[in-house]
Design a protein around this motif. Sequence first.
Motif, PDB file in Angstrom:
ATOM      1  N   MET A   1       0.818  -1.191   0.000  1.00 56.29           N
ATOM      2  CA  MET A   1       0.000   0.000   0.000  1.00 56.29           C
ATOM      3  C   MET A   1       0.865   1.258   0.000  1.00 56.29           C
ATOM      4  SD  MET A   1      -3.170  -1.033   2.505  1.00 56.29           S
ATOM      5  CE  MET A   1      -4.133   0.395   2.127  1.00 56.29           C
ATOM      6  N   LYS A   2       2.110   1.115  -0.371  1.00 58.68           N
ATOM      7  CA  LYS A   2       3.004   2.268  -0.324  1.00 58.68           C
ATOM      8  C   LYS A   2       2.658   3.322  -1.372  1.00 58.68           C
ATOM      9  CE  LYS A   2       6.571   0.328  -3.263  1.00 58.68           C
ATOM     10  NZ  LYS A   2       7.941  -0.024  -3.392  1.00 58.68           N
ATOM     11  N   ASN A   3       1.912   2.945  -2.419  1.00 58.50           N
ATOM     12  CA  ASN A   3       1.560   3.905  -3.456  1.00 58.50           C
ATOM     13  C   ASN A   3       0.289   4.688  -3.139  1.00 58.50           C
ATOM     14  OD1 ASN A   3       3.772   3.257  -5.018  1.00 58.50           O
ATOM     15  ND2 ASN A   3       2.686   1.668  -6.134  1.00 58.50           N
ATOM     16  N   PHE A   4      -0.441   4.284  -2.094  1.00 60.29           N
ATOM     17  CA  PHE A   4      -1.663   4.989  -1.727  1.00 60.29           C
ATOM     18  C   PHE A   4      -1.320   6.170  -0.829  1.00 60.29           C
ATOM     19  CE2 PHE A   4      -3.521   0.572  -2.116  1.00 60.29           C
ATOM     20  CZ  PHE A   4      -4.065   0.807  -3.361  1.00 60.29           C
ATOM     21  N   ASP A   5      -2.076   7.259  -0.988  1.00 63.23           N
ATOM     22  CA  ASP A   5      -1.829   8.383  -0.086  1.00 63.23           C
ATOM     23  C   ASP A   5      -2.508   8.119   1.259  1.00 63.23           C
ATOM     24  OD1 ASP A   5      -4.230  10.880  -1.292  1.00 63.23           O
ATOM     25  OD2 ASP A   5      -4.485   8.795  -0.809  1.00 63.23           O
ATOM     26  N   LYS A   6      -2.093   8.869   2.257  1.00 64.30           N
ATOM     27  CA  LYS A   6      -2.560   8.649   3.634  1.00 64.30           C
ATOM     28  C   LYS A   6      -4.077   8.793   3.742  1.00 64.30           C
ATOM     29  CE  LYS A   6      -0.758  11.400   6.652  1.00 64.30           C
ATOM     30  NZ  LYS A   6      -0.179  12.132   7.788  1.00 64.30           N
ATOM     31  N   GLY A   7      -4.648   9.772   3.042  1.00 62.46           N
ATOM     32  CA  GLY A   7      -6.096   9.985   3.094  1.00 62.46           C
ATOM     33  C   GLY A   7      -6.875   8.784   2.598  1.00 62.46           C
ATOM     34  N   THR A   8      -6.395   8.176   1.522  1.00 62.87           N
ATOM     35  CA  THR A   8      -7.054   6.990   0.972  1.00 62.87           C
ATOM     36  C   THR A   8      -7.040   5.853   1.977  1.00 62.87           C
ATOM     37  OG1 THR A   8      -6.477   7.589  -1.289  1.00 62.87           O
ATOM     38  CG2 THR A   8      -6.985   5.277  -0.889  1.00 62.87           C
ATOM     39  N   VAL A   9      -5.908   5.622   2.592  1.00 60.11           N
ATOM     40  CA  VAL A   9      -5.785   4.537   3.571  1.00 60.11           C
ATOM     41  C   VAL A   9      -6.701   4.786   4.763  1.00 60.11           C
ATOM     42  CG1 VAL A   9      -4.213   3.362   5.157  1.00 60.11           C
ATOM     43  CG2 VAL A   9      -3.438   3.951   2.858  1.00 60.11           C
ATOM     44  N   ILE A  10      -6.704   6.004   5.281  1.00 56.73           N
ATOM     45  CA  ILE A  10      -7.544   6.330   6.445  1.00 56.73           C
ATOM     46  C   ILE A  10      -9.015   6.153   6.115  1.00 56.73           C
ATOM     47  CG2 ILE A  10      -8.312   8.214   7.952  1.00 56.73           C
ATOM     48  CD1 ILE A  10      -5.369   9.214   7.862  1.00 56.73           C
ATOM     49  N   ARG A  11      -9.460   6.685   4.971  1.00 60.11           N
ATOM     50  CA  ARG A  11     -10.872   6.553   4.590  1.00 60.11           C
ATOM     51  C   ARG A  11     -11.255   5.093   4.391  1.00 60.11           C
ATOM     52  NH1 ARG A  11      -9.358  11.100   1.694  1.00 60.11           N
ATOM     53  NH2 ARG A  11      -9.008   9.880  -0.198  1.00 60.11           N
ATOM     54  N   THR A  12     -10.367   4.301   3.796  1.00 54.74           N
ATOM     55  CA  THR A  12     -10.657   2.893   3.559  1.00 54.74           C
ATOM     56  C   THR A  12     -10.742   2.119   4.872  1.00 54.74           C
ATOM     57  OG1 THR A  12      -9.538   3.028   1.421  1.00 54.74           O
ATOM     58  CG2 THR A  12      -9.882   0.829   2.329  1.00 54.74           C
ATOM     59  N   VAL A  13      -9.809   2.350   5.782  1.00 48.77           N
ATOM     60  CA  VAL A  13      -9.829   1.665   7.079  1.00 48.77           C
ATOM     61  C   VAL A  13     -11.094   2.043   7.861  1.00 48.77           C
ATOM     62  CG1 VAL A  13      -8.691   1.529   9.339  1.00 48.77           C
ATOM     63  CG2 VAL A  13      -7.333   1.345   7.244  1.00 48.77           C
ATOM     64  N   LEU A  14     -11.436   3.321   7.901  1.00 51.74           N
ATOM     65  CA  LEU A  14     -12.645   3.743   8.616  1.00 51.74           C
ATOM     66  C   LEU A  14     -13.898   3.147   7.994  1.00 51.74           C
ATOM     67  CD1 LEU A  14     -11.889   7.482   9.452  1.00 51.74           C
ATOM     68  CD2 LEU A  14     -12.004   5.554  11.029  1.00 51.74           C
ATOM     69  N   LEU A  15     -13.933   3.081   6.677  1.00 55.40           N
ATOM     70  CA  LEU A  15     -15.090   2.490   6.009  1.00 55.40           C
ATOM     71  C   LEU A  15     -15.237   1.019   6.383  1.00 55.40           C
ATOM     72  CD1 LEU A  15     -17.442   2.612   4.035  1.00 55.40           C
ATOM     73  CD2 LEU A  15     -15.815   2.199   2.189  1.00 55.40           C
ATOM     74  N   PHE A  16     -14.133   0.261   6.353  1.00 55.03           N
ATOM     75  CA  PHE A  16     -14.206  -1.149   6.731  1.00 55.03           C
ATOM     76  C   PHE A  16     -14.605  -1.313   8.197  1.00 55.03           C
ATOM     77  CE2 PHE A  16     -11.495  -2.098   2.938  1.00 55.03           C
ATOM     78  CZ  PHE A  16     -12.430  -2.906   2.307  1.00 55.03           C
ATOM     79  N   MET A  17     -14.108  -0.448   9.074  1.00 52.25           N
ATOM     80  CA  MET A  17     -14.499  -0.510  10.489  1.00 52.25           C
ATOM     81  C   MET A  17     -15.997  -0.289  10.641  1.00 52.25           C
ATOM     82  SD  MET A  17     -11.333   1.494  12.325  1.00 52.25           S
ATOM     83  CE  MET A  17     -12.291   1.827  13.789  1.00 52.25           C
ATOM     84  N   ALA A  18     -16.522   0.696   9.926  1.00 49.44           N
ATOM     85  CA  ALA A  18     -17.950   0.995  10.005  1.00 49.44           C
ATOM     86  C   ALA A  18     -18.780  -0.170   9.484  1.00 49.44           C
ATOM     87  CB  ALA A  18     -18.266   2.264   9.223  1.00 49.44           C
ATOM     88  N   LEU A  19     -18.361  -0.748   8.374  1.00 48.44           N
ATOM     89  CA  LEU A  19     -19.114  -1.859   7.803  1.00 48.44           C
ATOM     90  C   LEU A  19     -19.055  -3.100   8.697  1.00 48.44           C
ATOM     91  CD1 LEU A  19     -18.166  -1.420   4.057  1.00 48.44           C
ATOM     92  CD2 LEU A  19     -20.331  -0.845   5.161  1.00 48.44           C
ATOM     93  N   ILE A  20     -17.908  -3.384   9.279  1.00 46.39           N
ATOM     94  CA  ILE A  20     -17.795  -4.508  10.211  1.00 46.39           C
ATOM     95  C   ILE A  20     -18.677  -4.276  11.432  1.00 46.39           C
ATOM     96  CG2 ILE A  20     -16.220  -5.666  11.828  1.00 46.39           C
ATOM     97  CD1 ILE A  20     -14.031  -5.274   9.634  1.00 46.39           C
ATOM     98  N   ASN A  21     -18.668  -3.052  11.959  1.00 40.11           N
ATOM     99  CA  ASN A  21     -19.495  -2.709  13.106  1.00 40.11           C
ATOM    100  C   ASN A  21     -20.975  -2.925  12.789  1.00 40.11           C
ATOM    101  OD1 ASN A  21     -19.912  -1.585  15.774  1.00 40.11           O
ATOM    102  ND2 ASN A  21     -20.704   0.213  14.717  1.00 40.11           N
ATOM    103  N   GLN A  22     -21.425  -2.447  11.635  1.00 39.38           N
ATOM    104  CA  GLN A  22     -22.829  -2.617  11.262  1.00 39.38           C
ATOM    105  C   GLN A  22     -23.183  -4.090  11.081  1.00 39.38           C
ATOM    106  OE1 GLN A  22     -25.444  -0.348  11.023  1.00 39.38           O
ATOM    107  NE2 GLN A  22     -23.908   0.817  12.146  1.00 39.38           N
ATOM    108  N   THR A  23     -22.271  -4.863  10.515  1.00 39.26           N
ATOM    109  CA  THR A  23     -22.513  -6.290  10.340  1.00 39.26           C
ATOM    110  C   THR A  23     -22.652  -6.981  11.691  1.00 39.26           C
ATOM    111  OG1 THR A  23     -21.259  -6.264   8.276  1.00 39.26           O
ATOM    112  CG2 THR A  23     -21.620  -8.415   9.304  1.00 39.26           C
TER     113      THR A  23
END
Length: 87
Positions: free
Chosen positions: A1-23
């Motif tokens: 994931m070294k080619n991704f910018d920090k914002g992309t990684v943060i948004r993706t991690v938060l999105l997965f956390m939210a989806l796991i929480n809802q599940t």
Amino acid sequence: MKNFDKGTVIRTVLLFMALINQTLIIFGKPVLPIEEDQITSLAETLYLAGSMIFTIVTTLAAWFKNNYVTEKGKKQKEVLKQQGLTK
């Protein structure tokens, strides 16, 4: 994931956390190990509302942001950088 910018990684991690929480909520497995009789219905309602708001906000942030995750997207980002059109 070294080619991704920090914002992309943060948004993706938060999105997965939210989806796991809802599940987990849907299947009756709350993240916090609190017994049913320890919380009131108001607290449970507030928790569910907060979880839903968290999921909606992270989903919208991930959806509206240009994440450049594909090879084509990475090339687009490089062109934008070269032209001084991005941060």
